[in-house]
Design an enzyme around this catalytic site. Structure first.
Site, short mmCIF file in Angstrom:
data_model
loop_
_atom_site.label_atom_id
_atom_site.label_comp_id
_atom_site.label_asym_id
_atom_site.label_seq_id
_atom_site.Cartn_x
_atom_site.Cartn_y
_atom_site.Cartn_z
N MET A 1 -26.03 22.14 -10.91
CA MET A 1 -26.87 22.66 -9.83
C MET A 1 -26.53 24.13 -9.57
SD MET A 1 -27.76 19.56 -7.32
CE MET A 1 -26.29 19.56 -6.35
N HIS B 1 -17.35 23.53 -13.87
CA HIS B 1 -18.56 23.58 -14.71
C HIS B 1 -18.26 24.28 -16.03
CE1 HIS B 1 -20.37 23.83 -10.50
NE2 HIS B 1 -20.97 22.75 -10.98
N SER C 1 -14.94 22.43 -6.30
CA SER C 1 -16.26 22.00 -5.86
C SER C 1 -16.92 23.19 -5.18
CB SER C 1 -16.12 20.85 -4.85
OG SER C 1 -17.32 20.68 -4.13
N ARG D 1 -18.50 22.99 -2.67
CA ARG D 1 -18.32 22.79 -1.22
C ARG D 1 -17.03 23.39 -0.69
NH1 ARG D 1 -20.60 17.04 0.62
NH2 ARG D 1 -22.50 17.04 -0.60
P1 AMP Z 1 -22.94 19.90 -9.85
O1 AMP Z 1 -23.35 21.31 -10.11
O2 AMP Z 1 -22.11 19.72 -8.64
O3 AMP Z 1 -24.11 18.95 -9.93
O4 AMP Z 1 -21.99 19.51 -11.06
C1 AMP Z 1 -22.40 19.64 -12.38
C2 AMP Z 1 -21.42 18.95 -13.28
O5 AMP Z 1 -20.13 19.58 -13.15
C3 AMP Z 1 -21.23 17.48 -12.95
O6 AMP Z 1 -21.13 16.73 -14.18
C4 AMP Z 1 -19.94 17.48 -12.19
O7 AMP Z 1 -19.24 16.25 -12.26
C5 AMP Z 1 -19.18 18.57 -12.92
N1 AMP Z 1 -18.09 19.08 -12.08
C6 AMP Z 1 -18.16 19.53 -10.80
N2 AMP Z 1 -16.93 19.86 -10.35
C7 AMP Z 1 -16.06 19.62 -11.36
C8 AMP Z 1 -14.64 19.75 -11.52
N3 AMP Z 1 -13.86 20.20 -10.52
N4 AMP Z 1 -14.09 19.41 -12.71
C9 AMP Z 1 -14.87 18.94 -13.72
N5 AMP Z 1 -16.21 18.79 -13.64
C10 AMP Z 1 -16.80 19.12 -12.48
#
Ligand code: AMP
Length: 286
Positions: free
Chosen positions: A29, A36, A184, A186
């Site tokens: 996202m 990421h 994160s 967040r």
């Molecule tokens: P998001 O942008 O939050 O939807 O995350 C995109 C992808 O990155 C998803 O597969 C998440 O699980 C992964 N992701 C987010 N934070 C982490 C992290 N700290 N370590 C590994 N993968 C992550």
């Protein structure tokens, strides 16, 4: 490194993929951080081409205010994705992903109902549906997801198997700060005080794993230790449990692969994390 091309429409994406069939896929996202980027680097190492999607998916947000307020930084994300090895960024509009008449949604049974599913009704329907669309558009050889969102990973694995989607789902380890806090988008919302308090989450997971490493198998004692380590004035537990990694059902006894999963609100920011209690170590706890 030159930035990768950015495509916004389904048609442009399909055309660009004519020259790069069966790439690696990293759905995101945006607001990319090192978590990421680890997924993107891994895909770039394992595939001749890597598509990174950057799409803030409205259907997975329970509160539309969160969707509107989600951080957007496409230009920065494209540069970061390029540096990590992306060949193509797919950054569609909402209308491009869900064109007029779009009427299908993917519902992944019981795995979706507990934990995040209970706290965020409809969340996994939104996630599964958009990931299914991405699989259909990209037809990846491999798609990369973080263990950070462990329930999401298992929901996607289930959907991928059930719908016989292309390629392979690859789960990747959680990338953490030095004190163990999982990266994160967040985390940027935490005040300095809450950021310090948030370290209780990985500390609690590490304490639970230390008990298991010491031979404890009774989940009720492990659960109690986790809650104690997590308790603090700024931390409100949403759930903390030890679950079977495949069914995500609570398990009374630690079996191989048992996961501690946790969601807690720290200074008003809801954070999630998880840890395999039976493998590896927790370097942030030593
Ligand atoms: P998001 O942008 O939050 O939807 O995350 C995109 C992808 O990155 C998803 O597969 C998440 O699980 C992964 N992701 C987010 N934070 C982490 C992290 N700290 N370590 C590994 N993968 C992550």
């Amino acid at each position: 490194m030159a930035d990768p091309p950015v495509v916004v429409s389904r048609a442009e994406l399909r055309a660009a993929l004519d020259e790069r069939p069966a790439p690696g896929l990293v759905p995101t996202m945006g607001a990319l951080h090192d978590g990421h980027l680890a997924l993107i680097s891994r895909s770039a190492a394992e595939n001749p081409a890597t598509v990174v999607s950057v799409f803030v998916n409205p259907t997975q947000f329970t509160h539309q205010g969160d969707f509107a307020g989600y951080p957007r930084s496409l230009e920065r994300d494209v540069k970061a994705a390029a540096a990590a090895g992306a060949s193509l960024v797919f950054a569609p509009t909402v209308e491009e992903v869900y064109p007029a008449g779009f009427a299908t949604s993917v519902e992944v049974g019981p795995l979706s109902e507990r934990w995040e599913g209970a706290s965020r009704p409809g969340h996994f329907r939104g996630v599964a549906t958009v990931v299914a669309v991405l699989f259909g558009l990209v037809r990846p050889a491999r798609a990369y997801f973080g263990e950070k969102d462990f329930q999401q990973l298992q929901v996607i694995r289930r959907m991928h198997a059930d719908l016989a989607l292309s390629g392979e789902v690859v789960g990747c380890p959680t990338v953490r700060e030095a004190d163990g806090l999982a990266l994160s988008s967040r985390n940027a919302r935490l005040s300095a005080e809450s950021r310090t308090a948030a370290a209780a989450i990985p500390r609690a997971l590490a304490a639970m794993r230390a008990l298991v490493a010491g031979g404890e198998r009774d989940v009720s004692r492990i659960d109690t230790a986790g809650r104690e380590a997590l308790s603090g004035p700024d931390v409100e537990i949403d759930y903390l449990a030890v679950v079977d990694p495949d069914t995500l059902e609570p398990t009374p006894i630690v079996t191989p692969g048992a996961r501690a999963i946790v969601a807690a609100v720290v200074g008003g920011v809801r954070l999630i994390d998880n840890l395999d209690l039976t493998a590896g170590d927790a370097p942030w706890a030593s």
